[in-house]
Design a protein around this motif. Sequence first.
Motif, PDB file in Angstrom:
ATOM      1  N   ASN A  71      58.823  -9.913 -23.613  1.00  0.00           N
ATOM      2  CA  ASN A  71      57.760  -9.103 -24.220  1.00  0.00           C
ATOM      3  C   ASN A  71      57.242  -8.045 -23.254  1.00  0.00           C
ATOM      4  N   VAL A  72      58.152  -7.348 -22.597  1.00  0.00           N
ATOM      5  CA  VAL A  72      57.770  -6.330 -21.621  1.00  0.00           C
ATOM      6  C   VAL A  72      57.174  -5.130 -22.348  1.00  0.00           C
ATOM      7  N   ARG A  73      55.970  -4.759 -21.929  1.00  0.00           N
ATOM      8  CA  ARG A  73      55.286  -3.599 -22.479  1.00  0.00           C
ATOM      9  C   ARG A  73      55.040  -2.618 -21.344  1.00  0.00           C
ATOM     10  N   VAL A 112      52.776  -2.094 -16.449  1.00  0.00           N
ATOM     11  CA  VAL A 112      53.775  -2.946 -17.074  1.00  0.00           C
ATOM     12  C   VAL A 112      53.110  -4.296 -17.276  1.00  0.00           C
ATOM     13  N   TRP A 113      53.266  -4.868 -18.454  1.00  0.00           N
ATOM     14  CA  TRP A 113      52.636  -6.143 -18.810  1.00  0.00           C
ATOM     15  C   TRP A 113      53.701  -6.980 -19.482  1.00  0.00           C
ATOM     16  N   PHE A 114      53.856  -8.245 -19.080  1.00  0.00           N
ATOM     17  CA  PHE A 114      54.897  -9.067 -19.679  1.00  0.00           C
ATOM     18  C   PHE A 114      54.576 -10.547 -19.520  1.00  0.00           C
ATOM     19  N   ASP A 115      55.321 -11.358 -20.275  1.00  0.00           N
ATOM     20  CA  ASP A 115      55.297 -12.811 -20.117  1.00  0.00           C
ATOM     21  C   ASP A 115      56.392 -13.139 -19.113  1.00  0.00           C
ATOM     22  N   TYR A 116      56.069 -13.989 -18.157  1.00  0.00           N
ATOM     23  CA  TYR A 116      57.089 -14.352 -17.174  1.00  0.00           C
ATOM     24  C   TYR A 116      57.258 -15.863 -17.135  1.00  0.00           C
ATOM     25  N   SER A 117      58.405 -16.289 -16.646  1.00  0.00           N
ATOM     26  CA  SER A 117      58.681 -17.693 -16.312  1.00  0.00           C
ATOM     27  C   SER A 117      59.391 -17.684 -14.972  1.00  0.00           C
ATOM     28  N   PHE A 118      58.997 -18.603 -14.101  1.00  0.00           N
ATOM     29  CA  PHE A 118      59.640 -18.720 -12.801  1.00  0.00           C
ATOM     30  C   PHE A 118      60.366 -20.052 -12.760  1.00  0.00           C
ATOM     31  N   LYS A 119      61.673 -19.971 -12.471  1.00  0.00           N
ATOM     32  CA  LYS A 119      62.510 -21.172 -12.488  1.00  0.00           C
ATOM     33  C   LYS A 119      63.136 -21.419 -11.124  1.00  0.00           C
ATOM     34  N   ALA A 120      63.175 -22.705 -10.745  1.00  0.00           N
ATOM     35  CA  ALA A 120      63.926 -23.159  -9.578  1.00  0.00           C
ATOM     36  C   ALA A 120      65.037 -24.031 -10.134  1.00  0.00           C
ATOM     37  N   GLY A 121      66.257 -23.530 -10.052  1.00  0.00           N
ATOM     38  CA  GLY A 121      67.363 -24.226 -10.713  1.00  0.00           C
ATOM     39  C   GLY A 121      67.108 -24.236 -12.207  1.00  0.00           C
ATOM     40  N   ASP A 122      67.158 -25.412 -12.822  1.00  0.00           N
ATOM     41  CA  ASP A 122      66.887 -25.531 -14.256  1.00  0.00           C
ATOM     42  C   ASP A 122      65.434 -25.875 -14.557  1.00  0.00           C
ATOM     43  N   TYR A 123      64.624 -26.013 -13.531  1.00  0.00           N
ATOM     44  CA  TYR A 123      63.229 -26.436 -13.697  1.00  0.00           C
ATOM     45  C   TYR A 123      62.302 -25.222 -13.793  1.00  0.00           C
ATOM     46  N   ARG A 124      61.529 -25.168 -14.860  1.00  0.00           N
ATOM     47  CA  ARG A 124      60.553 -24.089 -15.061  1.00  0.00           C
ATOM     48  C   ARG A 124      59.285 -24.474 -14.305  1.00  0.00           C
ATOM     49  N   GLU A 125      59.073 -23.869 -13.142  1.00  0.00           N
ATOM     50  CA  GLU A 125      57.941 -24.216 -12.279  1.00  0.00           C
ATOM     51  C   GLU A 125      56.612 -23.726 -12.829  1.00  0.00           C
ATOM     52  N   ASN A 126      56.567 -22.446 -13.217  1.00  0.00           N
ATOM     53  CA  ASN A 126      55.312 -21.877 -13.708  1.00  0.00           C
ATOM     54  C   ASN A 126      55.603 -20.704 -14.625  1.00  0.00           C
ATOM     55  N   TRP A 127      54.566 -20.306 -15.348  1.00  0.00           N
ATOM     56  CA  TRP A 127      54.703 -19.201 -16.290  1.00  0.00           C
ATOM     57  C   TRP A 127      53.331 -18.636 -16.567  1.00  0.00           C
TER      58      TRP A 127
END
Length: 179
Positions: free
Chosen positions: A116-118, A128-143
């Motif tokens: 949803n990059v705007r 720039v405004w967007f939804d992010y997800s930060f992953k380590a390997g297959d694990y979604r650490e934060n968003w």
Amino acid sequence: MRFVTAASGLALALLMCTTLPAHADAPAQSRQQIEKVVEKFRLAIVNKDKDNFMKLFLREDITWAAAYEDASLDRIMARRTNKALPRPKKIVGGSPREFIDDIAKATEPLEETFENVRIDADEDVAQVWFDYSFKAGDYRENWGKEAWHLVRTEDGWKIASVIWSMKLNPNPPPAAGAK
């Protein structure tokens, strides 16, 4: 004082109209250039590429701040063995250099994804405004949500500030549970 006649005013208006199309393309061109900055940011994390990451920023000391979700801070406190330690700060700072240095040290693959990059821009400034997800390997650490301010320099678009909200994954990573 000089007065503009109707004929000279019309000529001036026509002259201005003929130059407008060149400027009308600038926001689309700006958008494409900014999209490239977003992708370079993502790739620098994936590739743990400090040099190219740092080239994206106006300076090393830009605003770099995260706001933790209250529920995430509560979970941090609940998991602590020493409850006497002070509650973590809601707002944490740092710098792009500290961030990419930590990324480069990590042994597992890391990735930040953007959805949803705007982009709102003119020829010289942008947000720039967007939804992010930060992953380590297959694990979604934060968003959360992330916002950047950018300025166009002689060297192209540069990120002038980065702020984001952070929701920590309530489930610990699989390796942490196995210990």
